[in-house]
Write an enzyme that holds these catalytic residues in place. Structure first.
Site, short mmCIF file in Angstrom:
data_model
loop_
_atom_site.label_atom_id
_atom_site.label_comp_id
_atom_site.label_asym_id
_atom_site.label_seq_id
_atom_site.Cartn_x
_atom_site.Cartn_y
_atom_site.Cartn_z
N HIS A 78 0.83 -1.20 0.00
CA HIS A 78 0.00 0.00 0.00
C HIS A 78 0.86 1.25 0.00
O HIS A 78 1.97 1.27 0.54
CB HIS A 78 -0.98 0.00 1.18
CG HIS A 78 -0.37 0.06 2.54
ND1 HIS A 78 -0.09 1.25 3.18
CD2 HIS A 78 -0.01 -0.92 3.41
CE1 HIS A 78 0.40 0.99 4.38
NE2 HIS A 78 0.48 -0.30 4.55
N ASP A 80 -0.28 4.44 1.06
CA ASP A 80 -0.61 5.45 2.06
C ASP A 80 0.15 5.23 3.36
O ASP A 80 0.68 4.14 3.61
CB ASP A 80 -2.12 5.47 2.34
CG ASP A 80 -2.62 4.19 2.98
OD1 ASP A 80 -2.25 3.10 2.52
OD2 ASP A 80 -3.39 4.27 3.96
N ASP A 138 6.19 1.75 6.40
CA ASP A 138 4.89 1.10 6.31
C ASP A 138 4.03 1.95 5.40
O ASP A 138 3.39 2.90 5.85
CB ASP A 138 4.28 0.98 7.71
CG ASP A 138 2.93 0.32 7.73
OD1 ASP A 138 2.54 -0.29 6.72
OD2 ASP A 138 2.24 0.41 8.77
N GLU A 172 -4.97 1.78 2.80
CA GLU A 172 -4.92 0.58 3.64
C GLU A 172 -4.92 0.94 5.12
O GLU A 172 -5.52 0.22 5.94
CB GLU A 172 -3.66 -0.23 3.29
CG GLU A 172 -3.62 -1.62 3.92
CD GLU A 172 -2.94 -1.65 5.31
OE1 GLU A 172 -2.95 -2.70 5.96
OE2 GLU A 172 -2.39 -0.59 5.72
N GLU A 173 -4.26 2.01 5.47
CA GLU A 173 -4.12 2.37 6.88
C GLU A 173 -5.46 2.74 7.54
O GLU A 173 -5.56 2.73 8.77
CB GLU A 173 -3.13 3.53 7.04
CG GLU A 173 -1.70 3.20 6.68
CD GLU A 173 -1.03 2.25 7.66
OE1 GLU A 173 -1.70 1.80 8.61
OE2 GLU A 173 0.15 1.95 7.47
N ASP A 195 4.10 -6.20 3.60
CA ASP A 195 3.60 -5.14 4.48
C ASP A 195 3.86 -5.47 5.95
O ASP A 195 3.16 -4.98 6.83
CB ASP A 195 2.09 -4.96 4.23
CG ASP A 195 1.49 -3.78 4.98
OD1 ASP A 195 2.24 -2.86 5.35
OD2 ASP A 195 0.26 -3.79 5.21
N HIS A 378 4.11 3.59 12.44
CA HIS A 378 3.07 4.55 12.87
C HIS A 378 3.57 5.53 13.92
O HIS A 378 2.76 6.08 14.66
CB HIS A 378 1.82 3.83 13.41
CG HIS A 378 1.11 3.01 12.40
ND1 HIS A 378 -0.17 2.52 12.61
CD2 HIS A 378 1.47 2.58 11.16
CE1 HIS A 378 -0.55 1.83 11.55
NE2 HIS A 378 0.44 1.86 10.65
#
Length: 402
Positions: A78, A80, A138, A172-173, A195, A378
């Site tokens: 992903h 994002d 990520d 995705e997040e 991922d 994150h």
């Protein structure tokens, strides 16, 4: 282009997704990276490389001559980044980790007491943040590894490989990465998301997940005359939180242990809106957790009056293990690819979800998850070792080799 150079280019794009937007994708700037990737894949020589109007990037690397009969394999990441921490104006730093606490360029540091696993990376080049943003490994590390593996295969036609279907997803997040995935553009009946976390990790189990929205309706009266009249929605929401098992939160659980997690609370004496998530690997325990929340709300409505607490409870995704068990060759093949390039595989459960979980359930594309090499996602302490990204490129090449 080396995987590190490619990764550093990708993180220069702000691709933060949004939990409050109803657009597709949830933020328009995700498409800027999508257009760049589609152009890059086309320049490399992949077929039908394009970004669709919803921000999904697709491309196909055809099989080498003689391998057209081998079933195609998909590789997905992903684009994002999490809205939990800013993903704009990222200033990555490449450092050689000498051990001990690692100061970040602008603020904070990676402390060994907080991250004892840092000892595994002494002497390695790490890409870290400056302490003000997340890094974006990520999942831009996964994107960079997939593109670099494709570039390698195109430059080495002597390496026989099957057809490779590539897809890079937005959002995705925020749990929407699989919403508009188009199987007609993805000629693979099995795939891997790239991922995951540290080098060697392979994941085919993830949480069952549900989202809680609890709206608490109070009655606000001037505090000077509030006796026997006021119903303070803030305190009522606190009462709901107090009913949740204290030890069953993310800070007190690991491995296969599920949890309740209050993510945010906003409002005043008149109305409070509370959001929470429910997670458990075991489906029966997951259903029991949802029932617990429903019963807690029923109990509180009995105390405060029907309608004082309004619950919205929605399933988000399910454990892909059930869909992967008939396809364990995907796990065996991933383990073999890692061992072939000197990586010891470690099968671990995902304490979260991936696009692969939803694709496994909703599109009938079994899709386990592979590591990217990164850690501390994150947050401002996110990092990825250069050597881990380079090794994952080798793993992906092995995985598609015939």
């Amino acid at each position: 282009m080396q995987v590190t150079e490619r990764f550093l280019k990708y993180v220069s794009f702000d691709t933060t997704s949004s939990e409050t937007s109803d657009t597709v994708p949830t933020t328009a700037h995700q498409k800027e990276l999508g257009r760049y990737l589609a152009d890059e894949l086309a320049r490399l020589g992949l077929e039908n490389a394009h970004m669709d109007q919803l921000g999904y990037v697709y491309a196909v690397l055809p099989a080498t001559p003689g391998q057209e009969h081998v079933p195609a394999l998909g590789l997905i990441s992903h684009m994002d980044t999490s809205p939990a921490v800013s993903g704009a104006d990222i200033h990555p730093q490449i450092v050689i980790y000498q051990g001990g606490d690692l100061p970040l360029a602008k603020t904070g540091c990676l402390r060994v007491k907080d991250f004892p696993f840092l000892s595994r990376y002494v002497g390695q080049q790490l890409i870290v943040t400056d302490g003000t943003t997340l890094l974006g490994a990520d999942d831009k590390a996964g994107v960079a590894e997939i593109v670099t593996a494709c570039e390698y295969l195109l430059a080495h036609p002597e390496v026989p490989h099957r057809t490779i279907a590539v897809c890079f997803t937005p959002d995705e997040e925020v749990g929407k990465g699989a919403d508009h995935f188009d199987p007609a553009k993805f000629p693979a009946k099995a795939a891997y998301t790239v991922d995951g976390g540290e080098l060697g990790e392979i994941e085919y189990e993830n949480f069952n997940a549900a989202a809680v929205t609890l709206t608490v309706h109070g009655v606000n009266i001037h505090p000077g005359s509030a006796k026997d009249k006021m119903k303070n929605a803030v305190l009522m929401a606190h009462q709901f939180i107090s009913l949740l098992p204290e030890a069953e939160t993310p800070a007190h659980t690991e491995g296969y242990e599920g949890f309740y997690h209050v993510t945010d609370v906003s409002g005043n004496e008149t109305e409070v809106v509370l959001h929470a998530i429910i997670r458990d690997h075991d489906r029966e325990k997951f259903e029991a957790r949802k029932t617990f929340v429903e019963n807690a709300v029923r109990y509180l409505n009995g105390l405060w009056g029907e309608g004082s607490f309004r619950l919205e409870l929605k399933d988000s995704y399910y454990n892909m293990k059930e869909k992967l068990l008939p396809h364990m060759e995907l796990i065996d093949n991933a383990c073999a690819a890692m061992r072939a390039v000197g990586v010891e595989p470690e099968i671990v459960p995902i304490r979260g979800g991936t696009d692969g979980a939803r694709l496994s359930w909703e599109r009938d594309i079994p899709c386990p998850n592979l590591c990217t090499g990164g850690a501390n996602f994150h947050g401002v302490h996110e990092f990825v070792p250069v050597a881990s990204m380079e090794k994952m490129v080798q793993v992906l090449v092995e995985l598609v080799r015939c």
